[in-house]
Enzyme design. Sequence first.
Site, PDB file in Angstrom:
ATOM      1  N   CYS A 172       0.936 -12.446   8.440  1.00 50.00           N
ATOM      2  CA  CYS A 172       2.259 -11.535   7.775  1.00 50.00           C
ATOM      3  C   CYS A 172       2.859 -10.330   8.451  1.00 50.00           C
ATOM      4  O   CYS A 172       3.712  -9.889   8.238  1.00 50.00           O
ATOM      5  CB  CYS A 172       1.632 -10.883   6.303  1.00 50.00           C
ATOM      6  SG  CYS A 172       0.784 -12.112   5.531  1.00 50.00           S
ATOM      7  N   HIS A 312       4.115  -2.045   3.688  1.00 51.80           N
ATOM      8  CA  HIS A 312       3.808  -3.419   3.358  1.00 51.80           C
ATOM      9  C   HIS A 312       3.278  -3.766   2.073  1.00 51.80           C
ATOM     10  O   HIS A 312       3.620  -4.924   1.745  1.00 51.80           O
ATOM     11  CB  HIS A 312       2.594  -3.524   4.476  1.00 51.80           C
ATOM     12  CG  HIS A 312       1.916  -5.277   4.475  1.00 51.80           C
ATOM     13  ND1 HIS A 312       2.803  -6.133   4.811  1.00 51.80           N
ATOM     14  CD2 HIS A 312       0.935  -5.610   4.226  1.00 51.80           C
ATOM     15  CE1 HIS A 312       1.899  -7.266   5.024  1.00 51.80           C
ATOM     16  NE2 HIS A 312       0.658  -7.035   4.311  1.00 51.80           N
ATOM     17  N   GLU A 323      -3.032   1.325   3.789  1.00 52.58           N
ATOM     18  CA  GLU A 323      -1.828   1.882   4.080  1.00 52.58           C
ATOM     19  C   GLU A 323      -1.436   3.047   3.762  1.00 52.58           C
ATOM     20  O   GLU A 323      -0.794   4.051   4.589  1.00 52.58           O
ATOM     21  CB  GLU A 323      -0.737   0.743   3.732  1.00 52.58           C
ATOM     22  CG  GLU A 323       0.680   1.155   4.015  1.00 52.58           C
ATOM     23  CD  GLU A 323       1.609   0.283   3.963  1.00 52.58           C
ATOM     24  OE1 GLU A 323       2.592  -0.033   4.238  1.00 52.58           O
ATOM     25  OE2 GLU A 323       1.357  -0.581   2.976  1.00 52.58           O
ATOM     26  N   LYS A 344       8.011  -5.787  -2.000  1.00 50.14           N
ATOM     27  CA  LYS A 344       7.284  -7.246  -2.484  1.00 50.14           C
ATOM     28  C   LYS A 344       7.446  -7.167  -4.018  1.00 50.14           C
ATOM     29  O   LYS A 344       7.080  -8.175  -4.407  1.00 50.14           O
ATOM     30  CB  LYS A 344       6.285  -7.238  -1.819  1.00 50.14           C
ATOM     31  CG  LYS A 344       6.117  -7.526  -0.232  1.00 50.14           C
ATOM     32  CD  LYS A 344       4.883  -7.683   0.308  1.00 50.14           C
ATOM     33  CE  LYS A 344       4.952  -8.143   2.081  1.00 50.14           C
ATOM     34  NZ  LYS A 344       5.294  -6.698   2.532  1.00 50.14           N
ATOM     35  N   HIS A 349       5.935 -12.103  -1.656  1.00 46.11           N
ATOM     36  CA  HIS A 349       5.302 -11.816  -0.107  1.00 46.11           C
ATOM     37  C   HIS A 349       5.682 -13.047   0.609  1.00 46.11           C
ATOM     38  O   HIS A 349       5.452 -14.228   0.459  1.00 46.11           O
ATOM     39  CB  HIS A 349       3.942 -11.764  -0.223  1.00 46.11           C
ATOM     40  CG  HIS A 349       3.318 -11.069   1.150  1.00 46.11           C
ATOM     41  ND1 HIS A 349       4.045 -11.107   2.147  1.00 46.11           N
ATOM     42  CD2 HIS A 349       1.975 -10.827   1.461  1.00 46.11           C
ATOM     43  CE1 HIS A 349       3.401 -10.728   3.353  1.00 46.11           C
ATOM     44  NE2 HIS A 349       2.140 -10.623   2.824  1.00 46.11           N
ATOM     45  N   PHE A 409      -3.365 -11.006   8.185  1.00 45.41           N
ATOM     46  CA  PHE A 409      -4.713 -11.562   8.197  1.00 45.41           C
ATOM     47  C   PHE A 409      -4.898 -11.559   9.424  1.00 45.41           C
ATOM     48  O   PHE A 409      -4.250 -12.031  10.411  1.00 45.41           O
ATOM     49  CB  PHE A 409      -4.870 -12.984   7.608  1.00 45.41           C
ATOM     50  CG  PHE A 409      -4.971 -12.830   6.105  1.00 45.41           C
ATOM     51  CD1 PHE A 409      -4.847 -11.729   5.428  1.00 45.41           C
ATOM     52  CD2 PHE A 409      -5.015 -14.091   5.694  1.00 45.41           C
ATOM     53  CE1 PHE A 409      -5.250 -11.718   4.075  1.00 45.41           C
ATOM     54  CE2 PHE A 409      -5.292 -14.190   4.034  1.00 45.41           C
ATOM     55  CZ  PHE A 409      -5.092 -12.857   3.134  1.00 45.41           C
TER      56      PHE A 409
END
Length: 423
Positions: A172, A312, A323, A344, A349, A409
């Site tokens: 991502c 994010h 975050e 998002k 996403h 990831f």
Amino acid sequence: MSHKVVVTGLGATTPIGGDVPTTWANALKGVSGIKKLEDSWVEEYQLPVYIAGRVAQDPLESGRLSKVEAKRQDPSGQLALVAAREAWADAGFSGENAEESEGVDPLRTAVSFGTGIGGVWTLLDAWDTLREKGPRRVLPMTVPMLMPNSCAAAVSMALNARAAAQTVVSACASSTEALDLGLELIRSGKADIVIAGGAEAAIHPMPLAAFAKMQALSSRNDDPQAASRPYDVNRDGFVMGEGAAALILESEEHAKARGAKIYAELAGTGVSADSYHITAPDPQALGATRALKEALEDGDIDPTTVVHVNAHATSTPVGDIPESLALHQTFGEHTKNIAVSATKSMTGHLLGGAGALEAILTVKAIEERKAPCTINLDQQDEQIDLDVVTDARELPSGEIVAMSNSFGFGGHNAVVAFRSYES
């Protein structure tokens, strides 16, 4: 010689709009692009999650791709072409590609595109064909369509960009890292122009089933538009989205020489790795903090000039908190002065395409001095001490910096920082 890299063109196709103006307008209004999937395979495979954010405008039905082009591209490649062409046109080049545009050298025009998964529809459709009909029925274009670099290749060929056609695959964080690579291509003198971005089209039963099995997806099937809930105490996972976004990066000299409109400066980038866990972020946010601080240092940015962050913020229970911690570890007391948007919540996403889309929304925020919405935040998690924008908000005048974060990831962390531009 100036080392400034500027943004001169924007293009996107997303769950909340078929182009940048529509996407931006809906991001300010708080429009959700998340819907129930009506495909027959939802019932066939008894999927536990069947909500997602499909692109608002089909590239073939809209006439933005020819039938021949669509047939020769995986859906991810189709979306990449649509976004890249919009960005090229928005940048005001005199021709439809580098070869036809006055003052543009194809040998100094590059592509840097990211994807998280690549041509998953092509790959799995070909496997079904092989099992059911045999090898003679597998299409000869299967490999070129499923390759993760197919988006970069398609954009390069469509726009005659011959300096490089590079692909970043970092989950991502892919398209944010593609922006980092694009910045370096121009700073190093290898290119004058880079078409940088990302694309993803993975709303397929297998990825949906796999993400659901690892409990990463929201299961609010009966209330899709409220499913993506970044920072809310009742968040239960992210929502899959699809789409593509592209930014035209140029050296300041090249852009000014052709009289281009300049949206903002891509001032700095930061990239790091957690080296912690294949899916979970480092709970101490050490890697994310390093990436944020590196972007500030790379752009020689005074942290107090940062007024906005497009976070994010996927809406996962364990992902949103680190975050927030990273922002506090980077900005200290100034964190309370930063308007944070979690877009998002509206788009879902986009995986490998998310960073480029959120970079565009960050650039637009600087241009129009407005921070876009975060929807579905009914009760903010007490562990997330941020000033979250729930209604579109005005940003200050004068020189400002806005940043966009992407984490993937594998422990990938990538941050881009944009500075307002005055000629």
